[in-house]
Structure formats: structure tokens, C-alpha cells
Enzyme design. Sequence first.
Site, short mmCIF file in Angstrom:
data_model
loop_
_atom_site.label_atom_id
_atom_site.label_comp_id
_atom_site.label_asym_id
_atom_site.label_seq_id
_atom_site.Cartn_x
_atom_site.Cartn_y
_atom_site.Cartn_z
N GLY A 16 4.90 1.25 4.88
CA GLY A 16 6.22 1.89 4.76
C GLY A 16 7.27 1.05 4.03
CG ASN A 45 -1.71 1.23 1.43
OD1 ASN A 45 -1.82 2.04 0.51
ND2 ASN A 45 -2.29 1.40 2.61
CD1 TRP A 46 3.33 1.08 -3.14
CD2 TRP A 46 3.47 2.52 -4.86
NE1 TRP A 46 4.04 0.46 -4.14
CE2 TRP A 46 4.15 1.33 -5.21
CE3 TRP A 46 3.43 3.56 -5.78
CZ2 TRP A 46 4.78 1.16 -6.44
CZ3 TRP A 46 4.06 3.39 -7.01
CH2 TRP A 46 4.74 2.20 -7.33
CE LYS A 47 0.20 3.38 4.82
NZ LYS A 47 0.12 3.51 6.24
CD GLU A 58 -2.84 5.34 6.87
OE1 GLU A 58 -2.88 5.42 5.63
OE2 GLU A 58 -1.87 4.89 7.50
N GLY A 109 2.24 2.11 10.77
CA GLY A 109 3.13 3.26 10.61
C GLY A 109 3.82 3.67 11.89
CD GLU A 123 -3.46 -2.90 7.39
OE1 GLU A 123 -2.35 -3.13 6.94
OE2 GLU A 123 -4.09 -1.86 7.18
CB SER A 157 5.21 -1.91 11.98
OG SER A 157 4.74 -0.59 12.22
CG HIS A 188 -5.71 1.62 5.30
ND1 HIS A 188 -5.27 2.57 6.19
CD2 HIS A 188 -4.66 0.79 5.10
CE1 HIS A 188 -4.01 2.31 6.52
NE2 HIS A 188 -3.61 1.24 5.86
C1 PEP Z 1 -0.73 -0.04 6.09
O1 PEP Z 1 -0.82 1.15 5.82
O2 PEP Z 1 -1.60 -0.82 5.68
C2 PEP Z 1 0.39 -0.48 6.88
C3 PEP Z 1 0.37 -1.68 7.37
O3 PEP Z 1 1.43 0.43 7.08
P1 PEP Z 1 2.85 0.13 7.77
O4 PEP Z 1 3.37 -1.17 7.19
O5 PEP Z 1 3.69 1.29 7.43
O6 PEP Z 1 2.59 -0.01 9.24
#
Ligand code: PEP
Length: 254
Positions: free
Chosen positions: A236, A9-11, A98, A174, A168, A214, A96
Site C-alpha cells: 500500500g 509491489n504495486w499489485k 495473495e 494490507g 511477509e 504494512s 506472494h
Molecule cells: C505486500 O503486498 O507485499 C505487502 C506487504 O502489502 P502491504 O504493505 O500493503 O501490507
Amino acid sequence: MRNKVVAGNWKMNNDINESINLISAIKRDITDSCTNVKVIICPPFTSLDTASTLLKNSNLFLGAQNLHFAESGAYTGEISAEMLKNVGCEYVIIGHSERRTLFNESDELINKKLISALANNLFPIFCIGETLEQREKGITFRVIENQIKLGLKDIDSKEIKNCIIAYEPVWAIGTGKNATPEQAEEVHSFLRATLENLYSKSISDDIIIQYGGSVKPENAKELMQMPNIDGALVGGACLNSDSFIKIIEAANKY
Ligand code: PEP
């Protein structure tokens, strides 16, 4: 037997040139031996067309990060499932954390998005997870069950087979703080039991449940070894081809 699925997921990262560079590096460096893992790349909307062209005739799949549930119309700034199909997406991330927290997406809205994705033959990656406060209150399972039940409302046994679930924990996204393999496994096996109650044992046995939060090369091996963890949704660490490929390799191996 479930194969692993790793999605990046590049966001809101990478313009078109950066997208070309990252996808080219992944395509160049991923080894042909990664045959046990499906890899999905989810760039921002502006890079989908370019990514779609670059991913043609590769083993990598294209996904989007969001959609609007309506087919078309006066929804300024929004993108429909049909538009995503048209640009070459096969997958779409829905719900998600976010989107839930920063854009106030409710379980009811997420349910509409899931229904729209499925109706347009997109495979949704349906995200769920508890906040730190909810975990500390000891209500993780209740929160997860609620998100699953409300999100999957009116989605039948045939349709659920086209969904991927991503657990998640919000406190791990993040933050650099991943759930331990045991914490994640506990929720994944609870999720499988919940899906068995809602659908059937064979559906719950077959459904892909990714862990996200993460995930890095350093913790991927332990997470991927857990019996109910079927891959990763990576934020990330997917922005760098070396770390993304190391996670893919761990998923392929364990
Ligand atoms: C995500 O945004 O779905 C995610 C898991 O981010 P990160 O790996 O940066 O925690």
C-alpha cells in the site's frame, strides 16, 4: 555487510498514465544520498514496458509480480521469465501470499517458478509467511521452514545467492497491522539459521531477507534497525511517492 533492498509491489494498481506519474515523482524526489539501498519497482504487467523506459539510466530497478514457469506455449493469459527479461525486468516477486491464497499456488508450483526465474537470470523475491491461524497455533517456524525447504528444492548454493527472501506474515499484509520489530526479527533470525543448515554460514550471512506487511513511514525506522531485516517489500505505501521515499530513506539510514 548486506545493503538494504526496498521493493514496491504495486499489485493490480496504476494504468499507464498513473504509472508514468508515480515513477516520475519517485525519480524526481528520491535523494542522491540514498546510496545504501537498492530500490525495485514492481508495476503490473501492462506498465512494465513504460516503466522500463522511464527507469533507464536511473538507480531504480524493475521487477514483475509473477511469472509462468514454462518457456512458452499454450498458457493463455500467462507471461514467461524470458518475456519479463525481454521487457527489461531484473527482479520478479514469486510466491506472494495473495498468489498462494487467491490463486492456489502451491509450494511445488512456486519452486518451479523460482527455478525458471533463476534459469533466465531474473532475481526472484521469494515470499513466505504464516497466516494468523498458524501463528496462533504456535506453528510459525514449522510453516516457514516448510515453505523455505519446498520452495528452494533443487536450488543450489550458486543459485540461492541470486534470491531475495521476503518474510511477509499474511496477517500483516494490507491489514495495517505490522509485525512488531521483535516478532519480525525472531522469524528473520530463524530464517537465517534455516538457510545456514540448508546451504552454509556465508550464504545465510549474505542473503537479503526483507520484511513485508504494512510497512509505512511510521514503522519503517524501527523495523529497519533490526539486525536481520535487510529492507522491505512494500504494498500500500508504495503507491504514494512520499510514503515510499520515506521508507527508502529509513532503509538507507538504518
Ligand atoms: C505486500 O503486498 O507485499 C505487502 C506487504 O502489502 P502491504 O504493505 O500493503 O501490507
